[in-house]
Scaffold this active site. Structure first.
Site, PDB file in Angstrom:
ATOM      1  N   GLU A 107      36.201 -21.298  75.022  1.00 45.86           N
ATOM      2  CA  GLU A 107      35.967 -22.574  75.481  1.00 45.86           C
ATOM      3  C   GLU A 107      36.396 -22.595  77.006  1.00 45.86           C
ATOM      4  O   GLU A 107      37.391 -21.974  77.252  1.00 45.86           O
ATOM      5  CB  GLU A 107      36.350 -23.658  74.944  1.00 45.86           C
ATOM      6  CG  GLU A 107      35.772 -24.037  73.584  1.00 45.86           C
ATOM      7  CD  GLU A 107      36.533 -25.289  72.620  1.00 45.86           C
ATOM      8  OE1 GLU A 107      35.736 -25.635  72.036  1.00 45.86           O
ATOM      9  OE2 GLU A 107      37.784 -25.476  72.973  1.00 45.86           O
ATOM     10  N   CYS A 120      38.955 -24.392  84.271  1.00 44.65           N
ATOM     11  CA  CYS A 120      39.976 -23.987  83.554  1.00 44.65           C
ATOM     12  C   CYS A 120      39.537 -22.806  82.703  1.00 44.65           C
ATOM     13  O   CYS A 120      38.595 -22.738  82.004  1.00 44.65           O
ATOM     14  CB  CYS A 120      40.428 -24.777  82.592  1.00 44.65           C
ATOM     15  SG  CYS A 120      41.800 -24.610  81.579  1.00 44.65           S
ATOM     16  N   CYS A 127      45.367 -16.698  71.246  1.00 46.45           N
ATOM     17  CA  CYS A 127      46.510 -16.078  72.193  1.00 46.45           C
ATOM     18  C   CYS A 127      47.602 -15.483  71.321  1.00 46.45           C
ATOM     19  O   CYS A 127      47.673 -15.894  70.106  1.00 46.45           O
ATOM     20  CB  CYS A 127      47.272 -17.322  72.798  1.00 46.45           C
ATOM     21  SG  CYS A 127      48.328 -16.971  73.929  1.00 46.45           S
ATOM     22  N   CYS A 131      52.973 -20.391  70.952  1.00 46.06           N
ATOM     23  CA  CYS A 131      53.824 -21.783  71.240  1.00 46.06           C
ATOM     24  C   CYS A 131      53.841 -22.804  70.368  1.00 46.06           C
ATOM     25  O   CYS A 131      52.432 -23.054  70.046  1.00 46.06           O
ATOM     26  CB  CYS A 131      53.511 -22.141  72.629  1.00 46.06           C
ATOM     27  SG  CYS A 131      53.772 -20.935  73.812  1.00 46.06           S
ATOM     28  N   CYS A 134      50.883 -25.609  70.900  1.00 49.87           N
ATOM     29  CA  CYS A 134      49.541 -25.268  71.532  1.00 49.87           C
ATOM     30  C   CYS A 134      48.532 -24.946  70.210  1.00 49.87           C
ATOM     31  O   CYS A 134      48.708 -23.983  69.548  1.00 49.87           O
ATOM     32  CB  CYS A 134      49.585 -24.159  72.291  1.00 49.87           C
ATOM     33  SG  CYS A 134      48.034 -23.576  73.214  1.00 49.87           S
ATOM     34  N   CYS A 357      44.317 -30.049  77.749  1.00 49.04           N
ATOM     35  CA  CYS A 357      45.139 -28.580  77.406  1.00 49.04           C
ATOM     36  C   CYS A 357      45.648 -28.608  76.235  1.00 49.04           C
ATOM     37  O   CYS A 357      46.168 -29.470  75.659  1.00 49.04           O
ATOM     38  CB  CYS A 357      46.490 -28.857  78.280  1.00 49.04           C
ATOM     39  SG  CYS A 357      46.521 -29.173  80.227  1.00 49.04           S
TER      40      CYS A 357
HETATM   41  N1  SAH Z   1      49.252 -19.023  78.322  1.00 47.26           N
HETATM   42  C1  SAH Z   1      49.266 -19.862  79.619  1.00 47.26           C
HETATM   43  C2  SAH Z   1      47.988 -20.249  79.968  1.00 47.26           C
HETATM   44  C3  SAH Z   1      47.473 -21.023  78.870  1.00 47.26           C
HETATM   45  S1  SAH Z   1      48.295 -22.899  78.477  1.00 47.26           S
HETATM   46  C4  SAH Z   1      50.557 -20.658  79.695  1.00 47.26           C
HETATM   47  O1  SAH Z   1      51.408 -20.977  78.790  1.00 47.26           O
HETATM   48  O2  SAH Z   1      50.849 -21.188  80.938  1.00 47.26           O
HETATM   49  C5  SAH Z   1      47.880 -23.868  79.718  1.00 47.26           C
HETATM   50  C6  SAH Z   1      49.145 -25.186  79.805  1.00 47.26           C
HETATM   51  O3  SAH Z   1      48.531 -26.024  78.897  1.00 47.26           O
HETATM   52  C7  SAH Z   1      50.397 -24.807  79.581  1.00 47.26           C
HETATM   53  O4  SAH Z   1      51.290 -25.194  80.434  1.00 47.26           O
HETATM   54  C8  SAH Z   1      50.573 -24.985  78.196  1.00 47.26           C
HETATM   55  O5  SAH Z   1      51.814 -25.129  77.739  1.00 47.26           O
HETATM   56  C9  SAH Z   1      49.650 -26.395  78.114  1.00 47.26           C
HETATM   57  N2  SAH Z   1      49.527 -26.738  76.783  1.00 47.26           N
HETATM   58  C10 SAH Z   1      49.284 -26.238  75.503  1.00 47.26           C
HETATM   59  N3  SAH Z   1      49.188 -26.807  74.556  1.00 47.26           N
HETATM   60  C11 SAH Z   1      49.255 -28.198  74.715  1.00 47.26           C
HETATM   61  C12 SAH Z   1      49.271 -29.471  74.472  1.00 47.26           C
HETATM   62  N4  SAH Z   1      49.085 -29.630  72.995  1.00 47.26           N
HETATM   63  N5  SAH Z   1      49.364 -30.707  75.141  1.00 47.26           N
HETATM   64  C13 SAH Z   1      49.522 -30.463  76.343  1.00 47.26           C
HETATM   65  N6  SAH Z   1      49.580 -29.140  77.122  1.00 47.26           N
HETATM   66  C14 SAH Z   1      49.469 -28.253  76.354  1.00 47.26           C
END
Ligand code: SAH
Length: 393
Positions: A107, A120, A127, A131, A134, A357
């Protein structure tokens, strides 16, 4: 919300033996033409046709000789990914589903704001980092995107806004590598794609308007300045190792103080001064939102020129986390601002189309089986009888 699901770019399969010129950086395109025995200035012409006029058919490149066009048709192709659907949120946010070679999809999201429009972009299918908060991480990992698939997302977005037509204003002014995937785990392809984003003969975006976001792959941050000078964002989410080890598992390999030091080192190697790193901090209720976390963050970041972006957690099914409360968010922000930081709070956009995000998913085959394990764990928990601690039977 409006949607369309008719394919908006044609379905094409890779053609054996043909080089896809879409993802070639200027240097690689130059090499390609040198190998064909062609002159260097062809590079500029072809880059402009592809990236500024949106042309994917050599026959339309009228300032190339007929002989060269025929030669290119034999050995090369310009093949963007296939756009399968497009949704527009009531707030103007757009989300596209893009199908890649092999049938997997990712997406991509466009967020319009008063003074800019941010795309974006994804760098991987899924991935590998896992994390804890996420949604992409929970889906597992399939593969890296090629440079053509990364820059192809921008190509598609610009095209769908009619941006290749003369007289149409630039709608996509910023690109953030914050879609699916960890860009630094796909280093070479991400560098090639970002180079095209900034190249004058291609998209011509300023280096300040192209942002690479990383969860903290420290050795790759350490070599980033050898290749590019884009803006850097680090996904911190916790001010100490104990908490960050839980939220961002790659922290166990590269502890938070080494991450902050490498971000600082990146800035110090850029030719221009006054650049800042963006620190991203996703706030989850009762996890990382306490005043003492904010104070610890101030201490951790004291030597890093940075601005801080607070992101209220965006929920997804079975995440186990909740969004930060308004009170905790304001208290957290006030402590940081009181210490002199510029703090922005990311407003949630595109809620009605799950485009926020951490909510980006896409349809793909998970090669890590993480999705399966995650679902099993959740189902087992759900099936166990609920017991209260200290309950006397
Ligand atoms: N892997 C990279 C880029 C992708 S994530 C990174 O970690 O920076 C892009 C952003 O969205 C990151 O800051 C991530 O932590 C945030 N993010 C991921 N899941 C989220 C969620 N459920 N709610 C809010 N932000 C989130």
């Amino acid at each position: 919300m409006t949607s369309s699901t008719a394919p908006l770019t044609p379905t094409t399969e890779p053609q054996a033996g043909k080089t896809n010129l879409l993802g070639l950086s200027p240097v690689k395109l130059e090499q390609f033409f040198a190998d064909l025995g062609e002159k260097r200035f062809r590079v500029k012409q072809v880059l402009q046709w592809i990236h500024q006029r949106g042309v994917a058919d050599f026959a339309q490149m009228t300032d190339l000789s007929k002989g060269l066009r025929e030669k290119l048709e034999r050995v090369a192709e310009i093949r963007p990914p296939e756009m399968v659907s497009q949704h527009e949120s009531s707030d103007g946010t757009r989300k596209w589903l893009v199908r890649l070679d092999g049938g997997e999809s990712v997406e991509m999201v466009f967020i319009p704001e008063k003074d800019r429009g941010t795309l974006c972009v994804s760098s991987q299918i899924g991935c590998a980092l896992d994390c804890s908060f996420c949604a992409t991480g929970k889906q597992g990992f399939n593969r890296n995107l090629s440079a053509a698939e990364i820059i192809g997302q921008l190509w598609i977005a610009v095209k769908s806004f009619g941006g290749f037509e003369p007289g149409v204003d630039r709608i996509v002014s910023n690109v953030v590598m914050m879609g699916m995937g960890e860009p630094l785990m796909n280093f070479d392809n991400v560098i090639d794609a970002m180079t095209l984003m900034m190249e004058d003969c291609a998209y011509g975006l300023s280096k300040r308007r192209v942002t690479l976001s990383t969860a903290g792959v420290v050795p790759e941050i350490d070599r980033l300045a050898d290749f590019t000078d884009v803006s850097l964002a680090i996904s911190l989410h916790a001010p100490n190792n104990a908490l960050r080890n839980e939220l961002v598992p790659i922290n166990r390999k590269y502890p938070v103080e080494t991450l902050v030091a490498s971000a600082r080192n990146y800035l110090s190697r850029l030719p221009d001064t006054h650049r800042k790193v963006t620190v991203e901090y996703t706030l989850m209720d009762h996890i990382n939102d306490r005043p003492e976390h904010a104070r610890e963050l101030v201490e951790l970041l004291k030597d890093l020129p940075c601005k801080i972006n607070l992101i209220p957690f965006n929920p997804f099914p079975n995440s186990g986390y909740q969004r930060v409360s308004g009170n905790a968010l304001h208290r957290f922000r006030d402590i940081l601002q009181g210490a002199g930081y510029t703090v922005t709070v990311r407003t949630t956009r595109g809620d009605d189309i799950a485009a926020a995000c951490g909510q980006l998913a896409g349809a793909f085959n998970d090669k890590t089986r993480r999705k399966e394990r995650y679902e099993q764990r959740y189902l087992q928990q759900a099936e166990q009888p609920v017991r209260m601690i200290g309950m006397v039977e």
